[in-house]
Motif scaffolding. Structure first.
Motif, PDB file in Angstrom:
ATOM      1  N   THR A 147      43.006  11.832 151.446  1.00 43.50           N
ATOM      2  CA  THR A 147      42.255  11.685 152.339  1.00 43.50           C
ATOM      3  C   THR A 147      42.749  11.650 153.640  1.00 43.50           C
ATOM      4  OG1 THR A 147      40.939  10.942 150.759  1.00 43.50           O
ATOM      5  CG2 THR A 147      40.050  10.882 153.264  1.00 43.50           C
ATOM      6  N   TYR A 199      43.756  14.744 155.819  1.00 42.46           N
ATOM      7  CA  TYR A 199      42.762  15.565 156.545  1.00 42.46           C
ATOM      8  C   TYR A 199      43.223  15.307 158.127  1.00 42.46           C
ATOM      9  CZ  TYR A 199      38.411  17.288 158.614  1.00 42.46           C
ATOM     10  OH  TYR A 199      37.469  17.770 159.050  1.00 42.46           O
ATOM     11  N   GLY A 255      45.601  18.379 158.467  1.00 46.53           N
ATOM     12  CA  GLY A 255      44.821  19.342 158.685  1.00 46.53           C
ATOM     13  C   GLY A 255      44.414  18.936 160.245  1.00 46.53           C
ATOM     14  N   ILE A 312      36.576  21.236 158.020  1.00 48.23           N
ATOM     15  CA  ILE A 312      37.724  22.249 157.475  1.00 48.23           C
ATOM     16  C   ILE A 312      37.144  22.838 156.039  1.00 48.23           C
ATOM     17  CG2 ILE A 312      40.012  22.562 156.191  1.00 48.23           C
ATOM     18  CD1 ILE A 312      40.982  20.196 157.550  1.00 48.23           C
ATOM     19  N   TYR A 316      42.360  17.836 150.673  1.00 50.39           N
ATOM     20  CA  TYR A 316      42.233  16.682 151.561  1.00 50.39           C
ATOM     21  C   TYR A 316      41.385  15.729 151.001  1.00 50.39           C
ATOM     22  CZ  TYR A 316      44.079  20.108 155.041  1.00 50.39           C
ATOM     23  OH  TYR A 316      44.803  20.788 155.586  1.00 50.39           O
ATOM     24  N   TYR A 363      35.795  16.840 148.211  1.00 44.00           N
ATOM     25  CA  TYR A 363      34.860  17.503 148.999  1.00 44.00           C
ATOM     26  C   TYR A 363      33.702  16.655 149.509  1.00 44.00           C
ATOM     27  CZ  TYR A 363      37.974  21.223 147.319  1.00 44.00           C
ATOM     28  OH  TYR A 363      38.819  22.248 147.189  1.00 44.00           O
ATOM     29  N   TYR A 366      34.799  20.086 153.883  1.00 48.26           N
ATOM     30  CA  TYR A 366      35.108  18.832 154.635  1.00 48.26           C
ATOM     31  C   TYR A 366      34.527  18.528 156.041  1.00 48.26           C
ATOM     32  CZ  TYR A 366      38.891  18.518 150.802  1.00 48.26           C
ATOM     33  OH  TYR A 366      39.608  18.515 149.628  1.00 48.26           O
ATOM     34  N   ALA A 381      35.063  15.601 158.950  1.00 50.15           N
ATOM     35  CA  ALA A 381      35.834  14.557 159.555  1.00 50.15           C
ATOM     36  C   ALA A 381      35.109  13.168 159.551  1.00 50.15           C
ATOM     37  CB  ALA A 381      36.257  14.786 160.992  1.00 50.15           C
ATOM     38  N   GLN A 402      35.124  12.034 155.768  1.00 49.12           N
ATOM     39  CA  GLN A 402      36.484  11.637 155.338  1.00 49.12           C
ATOM     40  C   GLN A 402      37.178  10.549 155.944  1.00 49.12           C
ATOM     41  OE1 GLN A 402      35.868  14.128 152.750  1.00 49.12           O
ATOM     42  NE2 GLN A 402      37.770  13.748 152.640  1.00 49.12           N
TER      43      GLN A 402
END
Length: 447
Positions: A44, A47, A51, A63, A385, A388, A402, A404, A407
């Motif tokens: 995670t 991300y 990411g 994402i 990441y 989901y 995803y 932010a 996550q």
């Protein structure tokens, strides 16, 4: 193409770390709790590392693994989600997911971007175009300062300040730049001349959104930071009259057999992100004020209500139970929705962030969910990441997307569960301590 590059980079980084080649392919039943927690936290965290939007270093709003984005917003960064991501980056540095040198370089990029990005009386907008630093409107009239999202960002920045403040010369310089950003937020201006804080202000539409923030919801940390500001502080009366509405925030009631003391904005118990966002840095353990005698106990019961509702499952959705619970704001089968433990707000959609980010309140119950998601549902809900954003077993709906803001709390609360790191950093900031005392809070960590 940029999405593919991000995914490739993420997978390469994880493979080098031994996650893809090792424990990520092992059945959940064979992993210790610590190994499973580390696997989920590390994936995670990525991300916000691999990411991240490349120019700013901040968190992409979303994402999507299919590479299809609404309104071409692949390069849009989210202010609040970036605050969560900053906390996750600190945890990743401390755990050695990246080197300290790599982490400092990333933070220097982040701070440089925030210094030149659009601000409105010191507050950043909800969305920022990552390539330019210009505001991207979240809505027609939501094209200026967003004080709530700014608070979530500042929560992360103040923890970072404490992480770097006693470091070498380079780190201390970084901490000083963070302090300048913090001091530039005009919290008191967002009162709009009244004893309450307003969520939005627009250079074109002024206060037309007219969103005065009353509790209880996810915004507690905004009031604490506003009181804590060394440059543009609010008085205690703004908290008392605005957030607490002169005591009307207190509404003792029982839901699913659990007692709650606070009033939750039109529902007996709302989405679980209300128990997460303010408490990523703000330590609820032993925290109390005039309106809640035990914030940790309140948030624990709030989480257990969500679980109990899913176990009762009044709408008879497939999959709900003690190993699969958690209703919060997330993607949904019909757009985006704030799922909550009331029938009218329950669409059969489970978001992994809900139960996993409650791990500080419900460690055993959240681990049950983590093992279920990592085990029987692994192929459907696990990606580069981490888990989901949301899924529905009833609708056989498993989007590979995803967000932010979902996550971030997973990685941050797992770290707080493991080490209390982010709580300790944020709560150690002297301005935060001053703000808490000013509003009448008590906490074991107040000096």
């Amino acid at each position: 193409m940029k999405t593919i590059k991000r995914i490739t980079a993420a997978m390469a980084a994880l493979a080098l770390a031994g996650v893809v080649a090792g424990c990520a392919q092992r059945p959940a039943a064979t992993l210790s709790d610590e190994a499973l927690l580390d696997s989920v936290e590390r994936r995670t965290f990525d991300y916000f590392w691999s990411g991240a939007e490349p120019n700013s270093g901040l968190a992409c709003e979303r994402i999507n693994m299919d590479g299809i984005y609404p309104e071409n917003d692949e390069t849009v960064v989210t202010t609040g989600g970036s605050g969560f991501g900053i906390l996750a980056l600190i945890a990743g540095m401390e755990r050695g997911y990246v080197t300290r040198e790599q982490g400092i370089e990333r933070f220097e990029r982040i701070v440089s971007f925030l210094e030149r990005a659009d601000r409105f009386h010191g507050a950043w907008p909800h969305w920022i175009e990552g390539r330019t630093g210009r505001v991207k409107p979240f809505g027609k009239k939501d094209n200026g300062g967003d004080l709530v999202e700014t608070a979530f960002l500042v929560q992360g920045l103040l923890a970072a300040h404490q992480y770097f403040a006693q470091g070498n010369e380079r780190e201390q310089a970084l901490a000083q730049r963070i302090d300048t950003l913090w001091r530039g937020v005009e919290w008191s201006w967002y009162r709009n001349g009244q004893n309450v804080l307003y969520w939005h202000w627009s250079p074109e539409y002024g206060w037309e959104m007219n969103f005065a923030v009353h509790g209880f919801n996810e915004c507690l940390v905004m009031y604490i930071l506003a009181a804590a500001s060394p440059t543009y502080p609010i008085d205690r009366e703004v908290y008392t009259e605005g957030w607490a509405e002169n005591g009307a925030i207190v509404d003792e009631h029982e839901v699913e057999g659990y007692r709650l003391r606070l009033r939750y904005q039109g529902v007996e118990a709302g989405p679980l992100f209300w128990a997460h966002y303010s408490f990523l840095g703000l330590d609820p353990r032993g925290l109390r004020d005039d309106y809640c005698e035990d914030y940790f106990g309140e948030m624990r019961n709030y989480s257990l209500i969500n679980r109990a509702y899913c176990i009762r499952n009044p709408r008879h959705y497939k999959g709900y139970g003690k190993d699969c619970w958690g209703l919060t704001a997330s993607y949904s089968t019909a757009g985006y929705a704030a799922h909550a433990p009331v029938e009218r707000e329950d669409r059969g959609v489970i978001a992994p962030t809900a139960a996993l980010s409650s791990i500080v309140y419900t460690p055993e119950e959240s681990m049950d969910v983590m093992r279920y998601l990592y085990g029987p549902l692994h192929e459907k809900v696990w990606g580069p990441y981490g888990f989901y954003d949301a899924f529905s077993q009833t609708d056989d709906w498993y989007p590979q997307k995803y967000l932010a803001i979902d996550q971030g709390p997973i990685a941050v609360m797992i770290e707080n569960h493991r080490s209390e790191l982010l709580w300790r950093l944020f709560m150690s900031h002297p301005d935060v301590q001053n703000g808490l005392r000013k509003l009448g809070f008590e906490s074991p960590v107040l000096q």
